[in-house]
Design an enzyme around this catalytic site. Structure first.
Site, PDB file in Angstrom:
ATOM      1  N   ASP A 115      -2.467 -10.639  -2.482  1.00 56.25           N
ATOM      2  CA  ASP A 115      -3.084 -10.133  -1.244  1.00 56.25           C
ATOM      3  C   ASP A 115      -4.552  -9.801  -1.533  1.00 56.25           C
ATOM      4  OD1 ASP A 115      -2.019  -8.726   1.548  1.00 56.25           O
ATOM      5  OD2 ASP A 115      -3.747  -7.682   0.690  1.00 56.25           O
ATOM      6  N   HIS A 120      -6.164  -7.272  -0.641  1.00 53.75           N
ATOM      7  CA  HIS A 120      -6.338  -5.836  -0.885  1.00 53.75           C
ATOM      8  C   HIS A 120      -5.595  -5.416  -2.164  1.00 53.75           C
ATOM      9  CE1 HIS A 120      -6.620  -6.357   3.566  1.00 53.75           C
ATOM     10  NE2 HIS A 120      -7.615  -5.507   3.429  1.00 53.75           N
ATOM     11  N   ASP A 153      -4.353 -12.889   3.207  1.00 51.93           N
ATOM     12  CA  ASP A 153      -5.590 -12.452   3.860  1.00 51.93           C
ATOM     13  C   ASP A 153      -6.838 -12.718   3.035  1.00 51.93           C
ATOM     14  OD1 ASP A 153      -4.550 -10.578   2.123  1.00 51.93           O
ATOM     15  OD2 ASP A 153      -4.581  -8.912   3.545  1.00 51.93           O
ATOM     16  N   HIS A 178       0.818  -1.223   0.000  1.00 53.43           N
ATOM     17  CA  HIS A 178       0.000   0.000   0.000  1.00 53.43           C
ATOM     18  C   HIS A 178       0.851   1.272   0.000  1.00 53.43           C
ATOM     19  CE1 HIS A 178      -3.657  -2.241   0.410  1.00 53.43           C
ATOM     20  NE2 HIS A 178      -3.347  -2.724   1.597  1.00 53.43           N
TER      21      HIS A 178
HETATM   22 ZN   LIG Z   1      -4.003  -7.245   2.582  1.00 50.42          ZN
END
Ligand SMILES: [Zn+2]
Length: 312
Positions: A167, A169, A248, A130
């Site tokens: 991931d 996200h 995740d 991120h």
């Molecule tokens: Zn994540």
């Protein structure tokens, strides 16, 4: 096959506060499960060196580097934390941990390109995908995978690399960093709409993004990866593959609402291994991103490592 496992005790000293899901216990759970699975003795354990600030500057602004360094060092000798955003905090050890996390990715890249090892997993935190060129966010301080990819291009002179981000996200930081760099193909899937609420619109970069609704399972991921990732990876012919390895999307992970299991991480890793074998002399550097259910995280990392080390 020689598969390296990079980590460092400093990565367990970065602590964003009691109850924070991105906790030091994540790395301990991974190490314990490698021992329980009896594959620890088959891996080449390597200590992560410290990245240099000049390494960080290949991706990140001077102001961002100074922010993390100054806020962390100002807390020396205290147990306090400084909130960068509602999700992301720094303690006295965060600067050192962040340099180790980035240093692991860079050292692994050097060792793989030198032919000392076949591939590597960096069991490090803070995670990175991120973090943009100018902003730490979403539990991430510096973008470890982006730093390693740019290092491969600028220091080692590779012409094309790929980043696979599994991931749950969207790796907004990585996509922003390489938005104007056609040498880098990024392929990813992510739950959408979901934090950080990006990725569904084209960034202008070379990216294959697969937004998936909540409650998607591994079957959907495998089908879409086969249809969309693999042709793009084949066409790009990467000379090295970097993996933003977040776990995740596991069905036991409460951070998100996806339904992957260990067998899906085995499958994903096999696809990455095949593309790497065909185009990249097998070169893979994988870095830990998310994964917050300790048991599911540790079992999934073992599944990932077994394929990297060709143990199954
Ligand atoms: Zn994540």
């Amino acid at each position: 096959m020689t598969t390296a496992f990079y980590t460092h005790p400093d990565c367990k000293l970065h602590d964003m506060g009691a109850g924070h899901p991105e906790s030091p216990a994540r790395l301990q759970a991974i190490e314990d499960q490698l021992i329980a699975s009896r594959i620890d003795q088959l891996l080449d354990y390597r200590g992560a060196p410290l990245a240099l600030e000049s390494d960080l500057a290949r991706v990140h602004s001077a102001a961002m580097i100074a922010l993390v360094r100054e806020r962390s060092l100002a807390l020396a000798g205290t147990s306090g934390t400084y909130q960068l955003d509602p999700d992301t905090a720094i303690n006295a050890h965060s600067w050192q941990a962040a340099l180790r996390a980035a240093g692991a990715a860079l050292a692994a890249t050097d060792a793989v390109i030198a032919g000392e090892i076949d591939n590597a997993f960096c069991s490090v935190r803070p995670p990175g995908h991120h973090a943009t060129s100018t902003t730490p966010m979403g539990f991430c301080l510096f973008n470890n995978v982006a730093l390693a990819a740019r290092h491969a291009l600028e220091v080692h002179g590779l012409e094309r690399v790929a980043i696979v981000d599994f991931d749950v996200h969207h790796g907004n930081g990585t996509e922003e960093i390489f938005a104007h760099d056609p040498r880098v193909l990024m392929v990813s899937f992510f739950q959408h709409p979901f934090y950080p609420f990006s990725g569904a619109e084209a960034s202008g970069g070379k990216a294959v993004n697969i937004p998936l609704p909540a409650y998607s399972d591994g079957k959907a991921v495998r089908q879409l990866a086969t249809e969309q990732w693999l042709p793009a990876l084949q066409a790009h012919r990467p000379q090295m593959i970097f993996v933003s390895a977040g776990f995740d999307a596991h069905r036991e992970d409460d951070m998100a609402q996806m339904g992957l299991v260990e067998a899906d991480y085995t499958w994903l890793t096999r696809q990455i291994m095949q593309v790497a074998a065909e185009h990249a002399q097998g070169r893979i550097v994988s870095c830990l991103e998310g994964g917050y259910d300790l048991s599911a995280l540790a079992r999934s990392v073992v599944a990932h490592m077994k394929v990297l080390a060709e143990l199954e």
